[in-house]
Design an enzyme around this catalytic site. Sequence first.
Site, mmCIF file in Angstrom:
data_model
loop_
_atom_site.group_PDB
_atom_site.id
_atom_site.type_symbol
_atom_site.label_atom_id
_atom_site.label_comp_id
_atom_site.label_asym_id
_atom_site.label_seq_id
_atom_site.Cartn_x
_atom_site.Cartn_y
_atom_site.Cartn_z
ATOM 1 N N LYS A 1 0.500 3.266 -3.067
ATOM 2 C CA LYS A 1 -0.692 4.098 -3.286
ATOM 3 C C LYS A 1 -0.372 5.592 -3.164
ATOM 4 O O LYS A 1 -1.037 6.433 -3.771
ATOM 5 C CB LYS A 1 -1.777 3.730 -2.272
ATOM 6 N N SER B 1 0.802 -1.234 0.000
ATOM 7 C CA SER B 1 0.000 0.000 0.000
ATOM 8 C C SER B 1 0.831 1.278 0.000
ATOM 9 O O SER B 1 0.268 2.356 -0.248
ATOM 10 C CB SER B 1 -0.939 0.026 1.203
ATOM 11 N N TYR C 1 -4.773 3.706 8.076
ATOM 12 C CA TYR C 1 -6.110 3.093 8.159
ATOM 13 C C TYR C 1 -6.791 3.368 9.499
ATOM 14 O O TYR C 1 -6.696 4.474 9.999
ATOM 15 C CB TYR C 1 -6.024 1.592 7.842
ATOM 16 N N TYR D 1 -3.095 -2.000 -10.528
ATOM 17 C CA TYR D 1 -3.055 -1.844 -9.064
ATOM 18 C C TYR D 1 -2.148 -2.904 -8.436
ATOM 19 O O TYR D 1 -1.263 -2.599 -7.626
ATOM 20 C CB TYR D 1 -4.483 -1.938 -8.515
ATOM 21 N N VAL E 1 1.282 -3.692 3.786
ATOM 22 C CA VAL E 1 1.290 -5.006 4.440
ATOM 23 C C VAL E 1 2.581 -5.791 4.184
ATOM 24 O O VAL E 1 2.761 -6.871 4.744
ATOM 25 C CB VAL E 1 0.067 -5.883 4.068
HETATM 26 O O1 DON Z 1 -4.646 -4.786 -2.036
HETATM 27 C C1 DON Z 1 -4.059 -5.249 -1.075
HETATM 28 O O2 DON Z 1 -4.654 -5.852 -0.183
HETATM 29 C C2 DON Z 1 -2.555 -5.078 -1.004
HETATM 30 N N1 DON Z 1 -1.999 -5.028 -2.323
HETATM 31 C C3 DON Z 1 -2.172 -3.833 -0.271
HETATM 32 C C4 DON Z 1 -2.771 -3.720 1.115
HETATM 33 C C5 DON Z 1 -1.913 -2.977 2.074
HETATM 34 O O3 DON Z 1 -0.711 -2.901 1.954
HETATM 35 C C6 DON Z 1 -2.586 -2.410 3.253
HETATM 36 N N2 DON Z 1 -1.616 -1.767 4.118
HETATM 37 N N3 DON Z 1 -1.367 -1.804 5.245
#
Ligand code: DON
Length: 318
Positions: free
Chosen positions: A79, A76, A254, A203, A272
């Site tokens: 993003k 993330s 978040y 994405y 993550v």
């Molecule tokens: O879409 C997802 O679930 C992952 N590519 C990214 C989620 C993420 O990193 C949330 N962060 N803490």
Amino acid sequence: MDTVVDALPGGVELDYPQLLGTAMAAARREAGRGQVAGYIPALAAADPEGFGMAVATVEGEVFGVGDWERPFSLQSISKLFSLALVLAAGGSGSSLWTGVGREPSGTPFNSLVQLETEHGVPRNPFINAGALVVTDRLQTLTGDAAAHVLDFLRTEAGNPAIAIDADVAASEAEHGHRNAALAHFIASHGNLENPVDDVLREYVAHCSIAASCRDLALAGRFLARHGLRSDGTRMLERSEAKRINAVMLTCGTYDAAGEFAFRVGLPAKSGVGGGVLAVLPGRAAISAWSPALDRAGNSVAAVAALDAFTSASGLSVF
Ligand code: DON
């Protein structure tokens, strides 16, 4: 490595290598806490004891500690770069801010619930639903969204070896049912400009970029430099850089954004893969990485390290 001593108001002296040592000691005290992300199987193999941290100053110095040159999955954190690139390409004047909000969601990053009551307009650009909309707009503006994120990271970090990890991308694509559901739901409300499959592919690709703490701190410096890239050219207006930092502070971690602000006091974006990129406006970008996550999906040790860094230095936005 040279020691930089920086005078703070009140006569406090700032020594980045020493502060990084303090931060790493705090991270080590968290050993054994948290869980490595398992919902993307390719991430589950990460070493939960791994830790790295880097500081890149606005003047161009870089300091690091631990595994600070070891690549990890940005997830993330990417993003943040896709949002900045949309704004840099003139996206603030387009459909971006009608298609995504700027309020904290108070829900997990991959939640579907809010999207239904809010008619397919995600709360903010950093939850997965919002990032899908941002990726969609970047795809419209560039035709090649993930490649633009990758190119930006390589250029700002001065590291052409930064790459998309194909195994992580395949693993996420195979297990990405929630993101597919979010994207189709957004599309059902007419809030995607490109085909769902294209948006999901781009994405997943930018989330799967692997880069190190060193790379990340260098690539994040434009936010500390109020919108100026490494080569001194202006990427974003000062007010746009301010806005991204504000959304990072309120939404970047978040449903733990309040706790993060309380402990660290800096705008930041987590992923993550265990990374966190934080910004000290006017001074530095700071990245930390350790794969074991708390329940909100933020790295336990990286947050502890940033907490120790800002507490010991007195540096925060507050
Ligand atoms: O879409 C997802 O679930 C992952 N590519 C990214 C989620 C993420 O990193 C949330 N962060 N803490």
